[in-house]
Each structure stands twice: as structure tokens, then as C-alpha cells.
Design a protein around this motif. Sequence first.
Motif, PDB file in Angstrom:
ATOM      1  N   MET A 156      34.662   1.625  49.265  1.00  0.00           N
ATOM      2  CA  MET A 156      35.143   0.246  49.082  1.00  0.00           C
ATOM      3  C   MET A 156      33.946  -0.700  48.999  1.00  0.00           C
ATOM      4  O   MET A 156      33.041  -0.617  49.825  1.00  0.00           O
ATOM      5  N   ILE A 157      33.920  -1.553  47.994  1.00  0.00           N
ATOM      6  CA  ILE A 157      32.794  -2.482  47.878  1.00  0.00           C
ATOM      7  C   ILE A 157      32.979  -3.644  48.849  1.00  0.00           C
ATOM      8  O   ILE A 157      34.092  -3.988  49.217  1.00  0.00           O
ATOM      9  N   PRO A 158      31.871  -4.245  49.306  1.00  0.00           N
ATOM     10  CA  PRO A 158      31.962  -5.330  50.287  1.00  0.00           C
ATOM     11  C   PRO A 158      32.759  -6.514  49.759  1.00  0.00           C
ATOM     12  O   PRO A 158      32.736  -6.829  48.570  1.00  0.00           O
ATOM     13  N   LYS A 159      33.473  -7.186  50.667  1.00  0.00           N
ATOM     14  CA  LYS A 159      34.206  -8.388  50.300  1.00  0.00           C
ATOM     15  C   LYS A 159      33.318  -9.614  50.410  1.00  0.00           C
ATOM     16  O   LYS A 159      32.408  -9.664  51.235  1.00  0.00           O
ATOM     17  N   HIS A 160      33.567 -10.595  49.557  1.00  0.00           N
ATOM     18  CA  HIS A 160      32.880 -11.872  49.677  1.00  0.00           C
ATOM     19  C   HIS A 160      33.617 -12.743  50.692  1.00  0.00           C
ATOM     20  O   HIS A 160      34.851 -12.788  50.674  1.00  0.00           O
ATOM     21  N   PRO A 161      32.901 -13.431  51.561  1.00  0.00           N
ATOM     22  CA  PRO A 161      33.587 -14.336  52.505  1.00  0.00           C
ATOM     23  C   PRO A 161      34.261 -15.482  51.758  1.00  0.00           C
ATOM     24  O   PRO A 161      33.703 -16.026  50.802  1.00  0.00           O
ATOM     25  N   VAL A 162      35.485 -15.828  52.185  1.00  0.00           N
ATOM     26  CA  VAL A 162      36.232 -16.903  51.525  1.00  0.00           C
ATOM     27  C   VAL A 162      35.790 -18.234  52.136  1.00  0.00           C
ATOM     28  O   VAL A 162      36.453 -18.797  53.003  1.00  0.00           O
ATOM     29  N   GLU A 163      34.660 -18.700  51.684  1.00  0.00           N
ATOM     30  CA  GLU A 163      34.105 -19.952  52.185  1.00  0.00           C
ATOM     31  C   GLU A 163      33.205 -20.535  51.106  1.00  0.00           C
ATOM     32  O   GLU A 163      33.013 -19.945  50.051  1.00  0.00           O
ATOM     33  N   GLY A 164      32.655 -21.689  51.362  1.00  0.00           N
ATOM     34  CA  GLY A 164      31.739 -22.303  50.421  1.00  0.00           C
ATOM     35  C   GLY A 164      32.369 -22.539  49.064  1.00  0.00           C
ATOM     36  O   GLY A 164      33.555 -22.885  48.951  1.00  0.00           O
ATOM     37  N   GLU A 165      31.586 -22.331  48.019  1.00  0.00           N
ATOM     38  CA  GLU A 165      32.051 -22.599  46.656  1.00  0.00           C
ATOM     39  C   GLU A 165      33.171 -21.654  46.233  1.00  0.00           C
ATOM     40  O   GLU A 165      34.078 -22.053  45.500  1.00  0.00           O
ATOM     41  N   LEU A 166      33.120 -20.404  46.682  1.00  0.00           N
ATOM     42  CA  LEU A 166      34.218 -19.490  46.361  1.00  0.00           C
ATOM     43  C   LEU A 166      35.523 -19.997  46.963  1.00  0.00           C
ATOM     44  O   LEU A 166      36.566 -20.019  46.299  1.00  0.00           O
ATOM     45  N   GLY A 167      35.475 -20.426  48.207  1.00  0.00           N
ATOM     46  CA  GLY A 167      36.675 -20.968  48.845  1.00  0.00           C
ATOM     47  C   GLY A 167      37.195 -22.203  48.139  1.00  0.00           C
ATOM     48  O   GLY A 167      38.411 -22.383  47.979  1.00  0.00           O
ATOM     49  N   GLN A 168      36.277 -23.057  47.698  1.00  0.00           N
ATOM     50  CA  GLN A 168      36.693 -24.258  46.970  1.00  0.00           C
ATOM     51  C   GLN A 168      37.316 -23.898  45.622  1.00  0.00           C
ATOM     52  O   GLN A 168      38.288 -24.524  45.190  1.00  0.00           O
ATOM     53  N   ALA A 169      36.737 -22.899  44.942  1.00  0.00           N
ATOM     54  CA  ALA A 169      37.299 -22.461  43.661  1.00  0.00           C
ATOM     55  C   ALA A 169      38.719 -21.954  43.848  1.00  0.00           C
ATOM     56  O   ALA A 169      39.627 -22.290  43.068  1.00  0.00           O
ATOM     57  N   ILE A 170      38.943 -21.157  44.888  1.00  0.00           N
ATOM     58  CA  ILE A 170      40.285 -20.631  45.159  1.00  0.00           C
ATOM     59  C   ILE A 170      41.257 -21.767  45.484  1.00  0.00           C
ATOM     60  O   ILE A 170      42.402 -21.775  45.017  1.00  0.00           O
ATOM     61  N   ALA A 171      40.792 -22.736  46.266  1.00  0.00           N
ATOM     62  CA  ALA A 171      41.660 -23.869  46.614  1.00  0.00           C
ATOM     63  C   ALA A 171      42.085 -24.645  45.372  1.00  0.00           C
ATOM     64  O   ALA A 171      43.257 -25.019  45.229  1.00  0.00           O
ATOM     65  N   HIS A 172      41.147 -24.902  44.462  1.00  0.00           N
ATOM     66  CA  HIS A 172      41.481 -25.621  43.227  1.00  0.00           C
ATOM     67  C   HIS A 172      42.448 -24.810  42.372  1.00  0.00           C
ATOM     68  O   HIS A 172      43.420 -25.345  41.824  1.00  0.00           O
ATOM     69  N   LEU A 173      42.193 -23.509  42.235  1.00  0.00           N
ATOM     70  CA  LEU A 173      43.059 -22.667  41.416  1.00  0.00           C
ATOM     71  C   LEU A 173      44.455 -22.558  42.028  1.00  0.00           C
ATOM     72  O   LEU A 173      45.464 -22.550  41.306  1.00  0.00           O
ATOM     73  N   SER A 174      44.532 -22.499  43.334  1.00  0.00           N
ATOM     74  CA  SER A 174      45.823 -22.383  44.004  1.00  0.00           C
ATOM     75  C   SER A 174      46.641 -23.662  43.866  1.00  0.00           C
ATOM     76  O   SER A 174      47.866 -23.618  43.734  1.00  0.00           O
ATOM     77  N   ALA A 175      45.961 -24.804  43.883  1.00  0.00           N
ATOM     78  CA  ALA A 175      46.660 -26.092  43.824  1.00  0.00           C
ATOM     79  C   ALA A 175      47.087 -26.460  42.404  1.00  0.00           C
ATOM     80  O   ALA A 175      48.050 -27.207  42.214  1.00  0.00           O
TER      81      ALA A 175
END
Length: 330
Positions: A1-20
Amino acid sequence: MIPKHPVEGELGQAIAHLSAASRILLFVHKVPDGDCLGSVSAMLSVLEACGKKAIAYCDDPAPLGYRFLPGLSRLYDAATLPPFEPDLLVVLDSADRGRIGDGVRWLDGNVPVVNIDHHIGNGCFGDVNWLDPSAPACGEMIFHLCRAAGWTITPDVATALYTAVMTDTGSFQYANTTADTLRLAAELRDLGARVNEIREEVYERKPLAYLRLLSSVLTSLQLSADGRVAWLRVTGETMTVSGAGANDCDGLINYPRAIDGVQVALLFREVDAGQIKVGFRSKGDIDVYAIARRFGGGGHRRASGCTFMGGLDDAEKQIVQAVMDEIGTA
């Protein structure tokens, strides 16, 4: 299994925008390649599965070998883009605004922009800029995005992401291929990536114009006196006579790069009488990104490009000399 990226910082913001967001317009760069097309195909699929309306924009059509990718019927150019009022813009695999061509006009409005890219020196033109120059492909970033957001990676999504990663790593042969990249490829295959279809479509489906172009361009092959630099020229006349388009030039640079002893390969393509597109590829430790930057370009350490404003002869003279100077100090 490849390592997961932490859901924070710019990745977290990208997910928040896409989800909204509910209406999303995606952009990929001009003369699209397998990485940007695989990435946008995957995004179109996952966003649709989330109940969102998503379409994509590209100045140029997808090359023949990538038209099998799911969702590309929703990839439009300026002439075919339907009326659409997005509440989010997402730019994939583009180091700067200008790479998306006429689509850049959308970025100057009031709609937020999420910029997802893996190129060195990205211009950070988004409201959110999730950048990872260590990623071998934008498609690998989209995989981590899907996992972090909890989106299902269906066989269609896995096929798109496998295509993205495979093509930007030279079928897992380039130096940007890591152990994690190979683990990712295995995981995508387990998730249903149709690897035989990908191989047949990408590598065994070429238009006749491509072969006509290749046969003409190979006659232009030149090498430096020491055999460490090799280059090809693609004139406007050659493009016209062969019937080829800009996408058909994809991969031509690999021919001079394959020559024994060559450390840097170049491809000079005449867009018009005063504009030359230049591609750089290197082996070993030669940093072609540094050279491309001198001419206003960018990309990666071993794969970069620039636009030279001037004639083909001047471009060849100046850039070959710049490469020779760099090799002399390498």
C-alpha cells in the motif's frame, strides 16, 4: 500500500472547495498529453459520481491514442464549449496560466481557482495551489486526492490514472519512477485499470500522418561534434505536407534521446515564422529545467520546454549553445 497524504494544507483546501462546489469547470494544457488527459478523465468520473456537474476545457483535441479515456466527450474547446456557469475552476497539470491558452480568460473572473500541478516553478496562480514537484505525474496527485476525499476509484478512474502515470514516467522507465510509483501502478491494476487496453490505445494506435511526419523529421537529425547533444527540426512546411497536427509531435524527441552517448535531446517545432516551440529531454544529471528557464520556459529537471520568439535557425543556434555550456559545467 502506498503512503497516504495527510488531509491538511493545500490538499485539504482543494478537497473542501471540490466538496462544496456543484458546477465545476476543469482545464488542461494545450497540446494535451497522457498525464493531463488521464487526470481530467479521472476527475470527470469521480465528480460525476459525487453528483456534481463537471465539464472540461482544452484548446486542442485529445490525440487519437487517448480518446478511449472515459468522459472525454465532455472535453470541449472554445468553439464547442456549451453555456456553463461554474462555481469552481480547477486547472490540472499546468505550470502557468498561459499553458491553458484561450481558457485563461475564465481565470480572471470571481470564480475561485484550484491549481493542481507537479511542475517545478509553478506560478501559483490559483486561490488554492496544491503543488507537488516530487510527484512523477499529476495523475498520482489525483489518486491521493481521491483517497483523501474518500472518493471511490472505479475501474474507469483506475484506467485513467494508470494512463496518466504510465505516460509521464515513460512506461515506468524514467528516473521519476519511484518504488511508490510502482506500488501505485499495482494498486491501480488491482482496482480494475484496463492495462492491455491502455497499451494498445496509447502505443499501437497512431494516425498515418504521424508516420509521415516521423519519416520526414528524422532526416533533420543533427548531433553536436562531441555526440552529447542531438536534435530534430519540425518546420511548418513539414507539418503541412505530412498533414500532422501538434499532437503528432508527441514522442518525436525520444528518437534523438535514444542515441548512444547523447545526454540532451532537443526538438524544435516551428509554430509560425517567429515562434518556435522547443522541447528538452536529458539523461543523467543534466538539468534541462535550468536551461529552459533562461528562455522563459519550465517543466522538470529532465523534461522541460520553452517558446523561442524568433526564427528556427536562431533558436537552434542559441539553445544548442546554451545546452553545450550547461554540459560543460555538469
